[in-house]
Design a protein around this motif. Sequence first.
Motif, PDB file in Angstrom:
ATOM      1  N   PRO A  12     -16.936   5.859 -18.051  1.00 20.42           N
ATOM      2  CA  PRO A  12     -17.334   7.186 -18.903  1.00 20.42           C
ATOM      3  C   PRO A  12     -16.508   8.052 -19.365  1.00 20.42           C
ATOM      4  CG  PRO A  12     -19.276   6.792 -17.191  1.00 20.42           C
ATOM      5  CD  PRO A  12     -18.070   5.986 -16.932  1.00 20.42           C
ATOM      6  N   ALA A  13     -15.601   8.172 -18.451  1.00 24.87           N
ATOM      7  CA  ALA A  13     -14.748   9.275 -18.807  1.00 24.87           C
ATOM      8  C   ALA A  13     -13.736   8.601 -19.794  1.00 24.87           C
ATOM      9  CB  ALA A  13     -13.774   9.528 -17.398  1.00 24.87           C
ATOM     10  N   ALA A  14     -13.287   7.277 -19.612  1.00 22.35           N
ATOM     11  CA  ALA A  14     -12.388   6.407 -20.583  1.00 22.35           C
ATOM     12  C   ALA A  14     -13.001   6.513 -21.824  1.00 22.35           C
ATOM     13  CB  ALA A  14     -12.046   5.249 -19.905  1.00 22.35           C
ATOM     14  N   VAL A  15     -14.256   6.256 -21.938  1.00 23.03           N
ATOM     15  CA  VAL A  15     -15.190   6.132 -23.352  1.00 23.03           C
ATOM     16  C   VAL A  15     -14.923   7.607 -23.888  1.00 23.03           C
ATOM     17  CG1 VAL A  15     -17.221   6.209 -24.369  1.00 23.03           C
ATOM     18  CG2 VAL A  15     -16.480   4.335 -22.599  1.00 23.03           C
ATOM     19  N   SER A  16     -15.194   8.836 -23.100  1.00 16.63           N
ATOM     20  CA  SER A  16     -15.171   9.954 -23.752  1.00 16.63           C
ATOM     21  C   SER A  16     -13.737  10.349 -24.240  1.00 16.63           C
ATOM     22  CB  SER A  16     -15.549  10.918 -22.677  1.00 16.63           C
ATOM     23  OG  SER A  16     -17.037  10.830 -22.499  1.00 16.63           O
ATOM     24  N   ARG A  17     -12.733  10.031 -23.724  1.00 14.12           N
ATOM     25  CA  ARG A  17     -11.568  10.053 -24.182  1.00 14.12           C
ATOM     26  C   ARG A  17     -11.158   9.298 -25.362  1.00 14.12           C
ATOM     27  NH1 ARG A  17      -9.772   9.428 -18.706  1.00 14.12           N
ATOM     28  NH2 ARG A  17      -9.394   7.393 -18.954  1.00 14.12           N
ATOM     29  N   GLN A  18     -11.555   8.287 -25.432  1.00 19.36           N
ATOM     30  CA  GLN A  18     -11.610   7.229 -26.641  1.00 19.36           C
ATOM     31  C   GLN A  18     -12.229   7.927 -27.732  1.00 19.36           C
ATOM     32  OE1 GLN A  18      -9.341   5.129 -27.225  1.00 19.36           O
ATOM     33  NE2 GLN A  18      -8.490   4.829 -24.876  1.00 19.36           N
ATOM     34  N   GLU A  54      -0.340  -0.473 -25.261  1.00 19.42           N
ATOM     35  CA  GLU A  54      -1.334  -1.468 -25.836  1.00 19.42           C
ATOM     36  C   GLU A  54      -2.599  -1.295 -25.310  1.00 19.42           C
ATOM     37  OE1 GLU A  54      -0.799  -3.363 -28.348  1.00 19.42           O
ATOM     38  OE2 GLU A  54       1.291  -2.791 -28.891  1.00 19.42           O
ATOM     39  N   ARG A  55      -2.659  -0.975 -24.017  1.00 21.83           N
ATOM     40  CA  ARG A  55      -3.997  -1.090 -23.258  1.00 21.83           C
ATOM     41  C   ARG A  55      -4.783   0.070 -24.066  1.00 21.83           C
ATOM     42  NH1 ARG A  55      -4.206   0.247 -17.181  1.00 21.83           N
ATOM     43  NH2 ARG A  55      -3.384   2.180 -17.641  1.00 21.83           N
ATOM     44  N   ARG A  56      -4.215   1.231 -24.239  1.00 26.94           N
ATOM     45  CA  ARG A  56      -4.959   2.361 -24.806  1.00 26.94           C
ATOM     46  C   ARG A  56      -5.556   1.995 -26.260  1.00 26.94           C
ATOM     47  NH1 ARG A  56      -2.726   7.222 -27.674  1.00 26.94           N
ATOM     48  NH2 ARG A  56      -4.328   8.898 -27.631  1.00 26.94           N
ATOM     49  N   ASP A  57      -4.915   1.180 -27.098  1.00 28.69           N
ATOM     50  CA  ASP A  57      -5.350   0.731 -28.232  1.00 28.69           C
ATOM     51  C   ASP A  57      -6.317  -0.322 -28.071  1.00 28.69           C
ATOM     52  OD1 ASP A  57      -5.250   1.110 -31.024  1.00 28.69           O
ATOM     53  OD2 ASP A  57      -3.601   0.237 -31.429  1.00 28.69           O
ATOM     54  N   ASN A  59      -8.304  -0.431 -25.618  1.00 25.68           N
ATOM     55  CA  ASN A  59      -9.817   0.197 -25.221  1.00 25.68           C
ATOM     56  C   ASN A  59     -10.340   0.923 -26.258  1.00 25.68           C
ATOM     57  OD1 ASN A  59      -9.149  -0.622 -22.839  1.00 25.68           O
ATOM     58  ND2 ASN A  59      -8.444   1.326 -21.938  1.00 25.68           N
ATOM     59  N   ALA A  60      -9.601   1.670 -27.290  1.00 24.66           N
ATOM     60  CA  ALA A  60      -9.908   2.214 -28.533  1.00 24.66           C
ATOM     61  C   ALA A  60     -10.584   1.531 -29.524  1.00 24.66           C
ATOM     62  CB  ALA A  60      -8.686   2.791 -29.068  1.00 24.66           C
ATOM     63  N   ALA A  61     -10.095   0.064 -29.486  1.00 19.69           N
ATOM     64  CA  ALA A  61     -10.684  -0.914 -30.397  1.00 19.69           C
ATOM     65  C   ALA A  61     -11.940  -1.186 -29.820  1.00 19.69           C
ATOM     66  CB  ALA A  61      -9.752  -2.217 -30.509  1.00 19.69           C
ATOM     67  N   ALA A  62     -12.179  -1.384 -28.295  1.00 17.41           N
ATOM     68  CA  ALA A  62     -13.459  -1.878 -27.933  1.00 17.41           C
ATOM     69  C   ALA A  62     -14.496  -0.897 -27.922  1.00 17.41           C
ATOM     70  CB  ALA A  62     -13.021  -2.034 -26.522  1.00 17.41           C
ATOM     71  N   VAL A  63     -14.157   0.657 -28.220  1.00 17.30           N
ATOM     72  CA  VAL A  63     -15.157   1.568 -28.261  1.00 17.30           C
ATOM     73  C   VAL A  63     -15.407   1.442 -29.639  1.00 17.30           C
ATOM     74  CG1 VAL A  63     -15.407   4.037 -28.196  1.00 17.30           C
ATOM     75  CG2 VAL A  63     -14.406   2.782 -26.300  1.00 17.30           C
ATOM     76  N   LEU A  64     -14.512   1.530 -30.444  1.00 15.79           N
ATOM     77  CA  LEU A  64     -14.627   1.501 -32.117  1.00 15.79           C
ATOM     78  C   LEU A  64     -15.615   0.454 -32.383  1.00 15.79           C
ATOM     79  CD1 LEU A  64     -14.359   3.083 -34.696  1.00 15.79           C
ATOM     80  CD2 LEU A  64     -12.218   1.765 -35.052  1.00 15.79           C
ATOM     81  N   ARG A  65     -15.389  -0.817 -31.932  1.00 18.79           N
ATOM     82  CA  ARG A  65     -16.250  -1.869 -32.342  1.00 18.79           C
ATOM     83  C   ARG A  65     -17.787  -1.708 -31.681  1.00 18.79           C
ATOM     84  NH1 ARG A  65     -15.186  -7.155 -34.158  1.00 18.79           N
ATOM     85  NH2 ARG A  65     -17.095  -8.367 -34.587  1.00 18.79           N
ATOM     86  N   ALA A  66     -17.632  -1.179 -30.354  1.00 13.91           N
ATOM     87  CA  ALA A  66     -19.253  -1.060 -29.972  1.00 13.91           C
ATOM     88  C   ALA A  66     -19.998  -0.239 -30.696  1.00 13.91           C
ATOM     89  CB  ALA A  66     -19.053  -0.783 -28.581  1.00 13.91           C
ATOM     90  N   VAL A  67     -19.223   0.986 -31.249  1.00 10.07           N
ATOM     91  CA  VAL A  67     -19.927   1.807 -32.243  1.00 10.07           C
ATOM     92  C   VAL A  67     -20.516   1.288 -33.453  1.00 10.07           C
ATOM     93  CG1 VAL A  67     -19.962   4.193 -33.115  1.00 10.07           C
ATOM     94  CG2 VAL A  67     -19.185   3.693 -30.858  1.00 10.07           C
ATOM     95  N   LEU A  68     -19.500   0.512 -33.946  1.00 10.78           N
ATOM     96  CA  LEU A  68     -19.792  -0.251 -35.277  1.00 10.78           C
ATOM     97  C   LEU A  68     -21.096  -0.850 -34.933  1.00 10.78           C
ATOM     98  CD1 LEU A  68     -18.962  -1.279 -38.029  1.00 10.78           C
ATOM     99  CD2 LEU A  68     -17.692  -2.924 -37.022  1.00 10.78           C
ATOM    100  N   ASP A  69     -21.030  -1.797 -33.889  1.00 11.86           N
ATOM    101  CA  ASP A  69     -22.280  -2.616 -33.786  1.00 11.86           C
ATOM    102  C   ASP A  69     -23.565  -2.225 -33.329  1.00 11.86           C
ATOM    103  OD1 ASP A  69     -20.501  -4.803 -34.328  1.00 11.86           O
ATOM    104  OD2 ASP A  69     -20.101  -5.486 -32.126  1.00 11.86           O
ATOM    105  N   HIS A  70     -23.475  -0.963 -32.816  1.00 10.80           N
ATOM    106  CA  HIS A  70     -24.576  -0.270 -32.023  1.00 10.80           C
ATOM    107  C   HIS A  70     -24.936   1.096 -32.607  1.00 10.80           C
ATOM    108  CE1 HIS A  70     -24.967  -3.806 -29.444  1.00 10.80           C
ATOM    109  NE2 HIS A  70     -23.691  -3.652 -29.177  1.00 10.80           N
ATOM    110  N   ARG A  85      -6.673  -2.694 -34.109  1.00 13.39           N
ATOM    111  CA  ARG A  85      -5.666  -1.760 -33.404  1.00 13.39           C
ATOM    112  C   ARG A  85      -5.917  -0.207 -34.278  1.00 13.39           C
ATOM    113  NH1 ARG A  85       0.245  -3.979 -33.001  1.00 13.39           N
ATOM    114  NH2 ARG A  85       0.449  -2.383 -31.746  1.00 13.39           N
ATOM    115  N   PRO A  86      -6.989   0.312 -33.826  1.00 14.83           N
ATOM    116  CA  PRO A  86      -7.280   1.605 -34.648  1.00 14.83           C
ATOM    117  C   PRO A  86      -6.134   2.575 -34.691  1.00 14.83           C
ATOM    118  CG  PRO A  86      -8.559   1.359 -32.857  1.00 14.83           C
ATOM    119  CD  PRO A  86      -7.979  -0.167 -32.988  1.00 14.83           C
ATOM    120  N   LEU A  87      -5.690   2.924 -33.241  1.00 11.37           N
ATOM    121  CA  LEU A  87      -4.599   4.041 -33.138  1.00 11.37           C
ATOM    122  C   LEU A  87      -3.286   3.426 -33.900  1.00 11.37           C
ATOM    123  CD1 LEU A  87      -5.190   4.829 -29.474  1.00 11.37           C
ATOM    124  CD2 LEU A  87      -6.500   5.871 -31.621  1.00 11.37           C
ATOM    125  N   HIS A  88      -3.151   2.248 -33.671  1.00 17.21           N
ATOM    126  CA  HIS A  88      -1.825   1.789 -34.246  1.00 17.21           C
ATOM    127  C   HIS A  88      -1.958   1.741 -35.779  1.00 17.21           C
ATOM    128  CE1 HIS A  88       1.685  -0.975 -35.279  1.00 17.21           C
ATOM    129  NE2 HIS A  88       0.882  -1.406 -36.251  1.00 17.21           N
TER     130      HIS A  88
END
Length: 415
Positions: free
Chosen positions: A49-55, A17-20, A22-33, A395-398
């Motif tokens: 930065p490493a976690a963002v790059s993985r996502q 769940e944590r991975r999803d 984090n993926a949702a947080a990154v996707l939403r940030a890119v949607l907004d900005h 939940r993008p990965l789900h």
Amino acid sequence: MFTASPPPAEKPRTGDERRDVNAAAVLRAVLDHGPVARSRVAALTGLSPAAVSRQVVDLSRFGLLRERPELAGGGAGTVGRPQLPVDVDTGRLAVAGLHIGVPYTTFAFLDLRGNVLYRQELSNRGRTGHAVLRPLLERLPRLLAAVPDGRTPVGLGAVTGGAVDRERGMMVRHEPLGWRDLPLGELLAKASGLPVQVDNHARALAQAEILFGHPAARRSMVHLFVGHVVDAALAVAGTVHVGPQSPTGDVAHLPVADSDELCHCGRTGCLAVAASDTTLFEAAAAEGITRKPDRTEFTAAVLAGDPRADKLVRRRAATVGRALALLADVVNPDLLVLTETFALLDKAYLDVVREEFALRSHLRRDADLLIAQQRGADVLAVAAGAAALAALYARPLHAMAAAAEAPPAVPVRLG
């Protein structure tokens, strides 16, 4: 239906769940900005930065993000390696949507930013009950096969009025269509071969406003939908409220002064009938404005400047303004959003709603907090697709795993 599934070793680990999250947080940030650099995404989300790059790598692999090398900085005097901005990928995937209304059903495809790629209106020909669904279930595979530009559909949203249990995909109650305890999600999933998200259209439009609309919607908002049915939705801190057994609440039976229209509940003066399209179009036919109760004929009369049609629309606008004043006084939101045909058609009618709202609200809120939906003719298409997009962004990965693993479509026959 979903063909671009990742190889088994790269499928999203939906148990993580944590991975999803984090993926949702990154996707939403890119949607907004977006387009936005990874370093900026890290600052916005609080991830390393490493976690963002993985996502970003994962989300790009699934067709949700893409790099924008043409926007990279650099040149003379630049220190270090230029970062490649990332953006939401609007070219590879799509979601489908069905808004099932009383006079017609709207089918649409949307990209990942909620832009309508294709929209078609299908007449329900006065049908109710199972008779509404039979032709939709039969046509759905052909409609889905016409996805534009070779995109891959990854979900189907289905929205309508009335009481909807979105967790079970169940249409609990829709009086005008004669639906009770209808397993809408299950039927559509079988017919489409896609994951299906079922919701009330007012909640779906509130979610669309949060994802793609006015910034104040993410603080708190009330959305009122006025059509053949009258529904409302509440959102706080970017989350659309879902009450026990999934209905948000029922504004249809708020009392309206000076209305003697009989409601299906047996009482008179309910907002559901005082402000409904059914009542409006029947009144137009009774006064000889139109030959029969018909949206197209009545809208034409309004656009032609018929004073009798104008009077009917203004009377309904005042009724809607009073209802919004009551909702605003109870909830005190940052934003009120109205979806109503004529407020979208002509700002003069929205002004009538605002004037009545300002007059009736005991809080005396600034009427500028009341806005009309900005999607125009696409509003019902956006509502339908937003149900699927909300699930994807949450939940993008789900969502991508569910699309990859969905069973193939099968013919569905209703008794």
